[in-house]
Design a protein around this motif. Structure first.
Motif, PDB file in Angstrom:
ATOM      1  N   ASP A  40       0.792  -1.227   0.000  1.00  0.00           N
ATOM      2  CA  ASP A  40       0.000   0.000   0.000  1.00  0.00           C
ATOM      3  C   ASP A  40       0.828   1.285   0.000  1.00  0.00           C
ATOM      4  O   ASP A  40       0.290   2.368   0.210  1.00  0.00           O
ATOM      5  CB  ASP A  40      -0.957   0.009   1.189  1.00  0.00           C
ATOM      6  CG  ASP A  40      -0.243  -0.019   2.535  1.00  0.00           C
ATOM      7  OD1 ASP A  40       1.005  -0.113   2.555  1.00  0.00           O
ATOM      8  OD2 ASP A  40      -0.933   0.059   3.566  1.00  0.00           O
ATOM      9  N   SER A  41       2.137   1.183  -0.234  1.00  0.00           N
ATOM     10  CA  SER A  41       2.934   2.401  -0.338  1.00  0.00           C
ATOM     11  C   SER A  41       2.893   2.898  -1.778  1.00  0.00           C
ATOM     12  O   SER A  41       2.552   2.151  -2.706  1.00  0.00           O
ATOM     13  CB  SER A  41       4.380   2.140   0.072  1.00  0.00           C
ATOM     14  OG  SER A  41       5.043   1.339  -0.901  1.00  0.00           O
ATOM     15  N   LYS A  42       3.277   4.152  -1.990  1.00  0.00           N
ATOM     16  CA  LYS A  42       3.280   4.694  -3.352  1.00  0.00           C
ATOM     17  C   LYS A  42       4.286   3.942  -4.211  1.00  0.00           C
ATOM     18  O   LYS A  42       3.999   3.623  -5.376  1.00  0.00           O
ATOM     19  CB  LYS A  42       3.607   6.180  -3.348  1.00  0.00           C
ATOM     20  CG  LYS A  42       3.567   6.792  -4.735  1.00  0.00           C
ATOM     21  CD  LYS A  42       3.775   8.296  -4.711  1.00  0.00           C
ATOM     22  CE  LYS A  42       3.709   8.872  -6.131  1.00  0.00           C
ATOM     23  NZ  LYS A  42       3.869  10.346  -6.141  1.00  0.00           N
ATOM     24  N   ASP A  43       5.456   3.636  -3.648  1.00  0.00           N
ATOM     25  CA  ASP A  43       6.471   2.910  -4.424  1.00  0.00           C
ATOM     26  C   ASP A  43       5.966   1.533  -4.838  1.00  0.00           C
ATOM     27  O   ASP A  43       6.207   1.079  -5.965  1.00  0.00           O
ATOM     28  CB  ASP A  43       7.760   2.766  -3.615  1.00  0.00           C
ATOM     29  CG  ASP A  43       8.534   4.076  -3.515  1.00  0.00           C
ATOM     30  OD1 ASP A  43       8.221   5.007  -4.279  1.00  0.00           O
ATOM     31  OD2 ASP A  43       9.443   4.165  -2.664  1.00  0.00           O
ATOM     32  N   GLU A  44       5.266   0.856  -3.933  1.00  0.00           N
ATOM     33  CA  GLU A  44       4.725  -0.461  -4.269  1.00  0.00           C
ATOM     34  C   GLU A  44       3.641  -0.346  -5.344  1.00  0.00           C
ATOM     35  O   GLU A  44       3.553  -1.178  -6.248  1.00  0.00           O
ATOM     36  CB  GLU A  44       4.170  -1.134  -3.013  1.00  0.00           C
ATOM     37  CG  GLU A  44       5.260  -1.609  -2.061  1.00  0.00           C
ATOM     38  CD  GLU A  44       4.707  -2.082  -0.733  1.00  0.00           C
ATOM     39  OE1 GLU A  44       5.096  -3.180  -0.286  1.00  0.00           O
ATOM     40  OE2 GLU A  44       3.885  -1.353  -0.128  1.00  0.00           O
ATOM     41  N   ALA A  45       2.812   0.695  -5.247  1.00  0.00           N
ATOM     42  CA  ALA A  45       1.781   0.903  -6.258  1.00  0.00           C
ATOM     43  C   ALA A  45       2.408   1.178  -7.617  1.00  0.00           C
ATOM     44  O   ALA A  45       1.970   0.644  -8.641  1.00  0.00           O
ATOM     45  CB  ALA A  45       0.865   2.063  -5.856  1.00  0.00           C
ATOM     46  N   VAL A  46       3.449   2.006  -7.637  1.00  0.00           N
ATOM     47  CA  VAL A  46       4.141   2.295  -8.893  1.00  0.00           C
ATOM     48  C   VAL A  46       4.692   1.003  -9.493  1.00  0.00           C
ATOM     49  O   VAL A  46       4.551   0.744 -10.697  1.00  0.00           O
ATOM     50  CB  VAL A  46       5.271   3.314  -8.666  1.00  0.00           C
ATOM     51  CG1 VAL A  46       6.175   3.391  -9.899  1.00  0.00           C
ATOM     52  CG2 VAL A  46       4.709   4.682  -8.340  1.00  0.00           C
ATOM     53  N   GLY A  47       5.319   0.170  -8.652  1.00  0.00           N
ATOM     54  CA  GLY A  47       5.879  -1.086  -9.135  1.00  0.00           C
ATOM     55  C   GLY A  47       4.824  -2.025  -9.686  1.00  0.00           C
ATOM     56  O   GLY A  47       5.036  -2.678 -10.719  1.00  0.00           O
ATOM     57  N   LEU A  48       3.678  -2.109  -9.019  1.00  0.00           N
ATOM     58  CA  LEU A  48       2.606  -2.982  -9.482  1.00  0.00           C
ATOM     59  C   LEU A  48       2.031  -2.496 -10.814  1.00  0.00           C
ATOM     60  O   LEU A  48       1.781  -3.293 -11.723  1.00  0.00           O
ATOM     61  CB  LEU A  48       1.496  -3.053  -8.429  1.00  0.00           C
ATOM     62  CG  LEU A  48       1.779  -3.948  -7.225  1.00  0.00           C
ATOM     63  CD1 LEU A  48       0.727  -3.715  -6.139  1.00  0.00           C
ATOM     64  CD2 LEU A  48       1.786  -5.416  -7.639  1.00  0.00           C
TER      65      LEU A  48
END
Length: 271
Positions: A221-229
């Motif tokens: 649920d972090s922005k970096d994780e969202a970007v990666g997904l």
């Protein structure tokens, strides 16, 4: 862009396919029936699968629950003053979804998968200069196509987002959107990707089984994780689409009041 699709699978089939359980509104209802919709349009109610972390009111607080819910197609963010905003948010451009106010919270915290049998897309007739031409009496401007898996009964799982919006009455509206990306190149190696590239400039993003698992994970649920997904599902969209096929269908699909299996029957393309 995906603006019409087909979902003609029973709730039970969808639950079994992804190991989900009915969400609260579906519990105690008959989930064995097939709720066919051969011409799904924005604002229609559609099934979605999501994961959430169980709260104190659930039997297993803290556990990750995978549930099937029914949502309105057209995302209504929690801050919206009126649900009509969702009419123009049935698709989310993956290139801007992480930063756009309409979607940036949902892409971090509320991702879902939207099941379909296939979807419709309209190919535009082009003139000698490559620009779309207007319809004439003997030459329609667009030809609808049906895009679907090669195997009958297979499900397309679109990468989606969902939101909850509280109505003035106090009840809650669940809504969703489908991510899109650039269509494949008309010069792609795979013939079906060439066809999809010639069909339209946008492609709904479908998930394979591995990306579906990661896309639904509420812990990412972090922005970096969202970007990666988002980058991952964009990168793998063509691989999923390469397993599809498409054929021309009749113009009846253009009228949302038409809703029968005949809509997906192949016809001779007009151009």
């Amino acid at each position: 862009m995906c603006g019409r699709y087909v979902i003609a699978r029973s709730v039970d089939d969808l639950l079994f396919e992804v190991g989900a359980v009915p969400g609260a509104p579906l519990r105690g209802t008959d989930t064995s029936a097939v709720r066919e919709n051969w011409n799904v349009a924005p604002t229609a109610e559609v099934p979605v699968v999501l994961e959430r972390i169980a709260g104190d009111d659930d039997e297993t607080p803290g556990a990750v629950l995978r549930e099937l819910h029914v949502a309105r197609w057209g995302l209504v963010p929690g801050w919206a003053k009126d649900p009509s905003i969702g009419v123009r948010a049935f698709n989310a451009r993956s290139e801007t979804v992480v930063d756009k106010p309409m979607f940036r919270s949902a892409v971090r915290h509320r991702r879902c998968a939207v099941p379909a049998n296939g979807y419709y897309e309209w190919r535009k007739r082009l003139g000698p200069d490559g620009a779309p031409v207007k319809a004439t009496k003997g030459a329609p401007a667009k030809q609808p196509y049906y895009v679907h898996p090669q195997h009958d009964g297979a499900t397309v799982w679109f990468a989606g987002l969902y939101e909850w919006w509280q109505e003035p009455s106090g009840s809650w509206l669940l809504s969703c959107s489908i991510l899109t990306t650039d269509a494949p190149s008309p010069e792609a190696e795979e013939p079906v990707l060439q066809e999809l590239g010639a069909l339209h400039d946008r492609l709904p993003i479908a998930l394979n089984r591995s990306t579906l698992e990661d896309w639904l994970d509420p812990a990412a649920d972090s922005k970096d994780e969202a970007v990666g997904l988002v980058e991952r599902v964009r990168a793998e969209a063509d691989m999923v689409a390469a397993t599809w096929q498409l054929h021309a269908v009749g113009s009846e699909v253009g009228n949302v009041r038409n809703n029968t299996p005949d809509l997906v029957a192949p016809v001779q393309a007009l151009f």
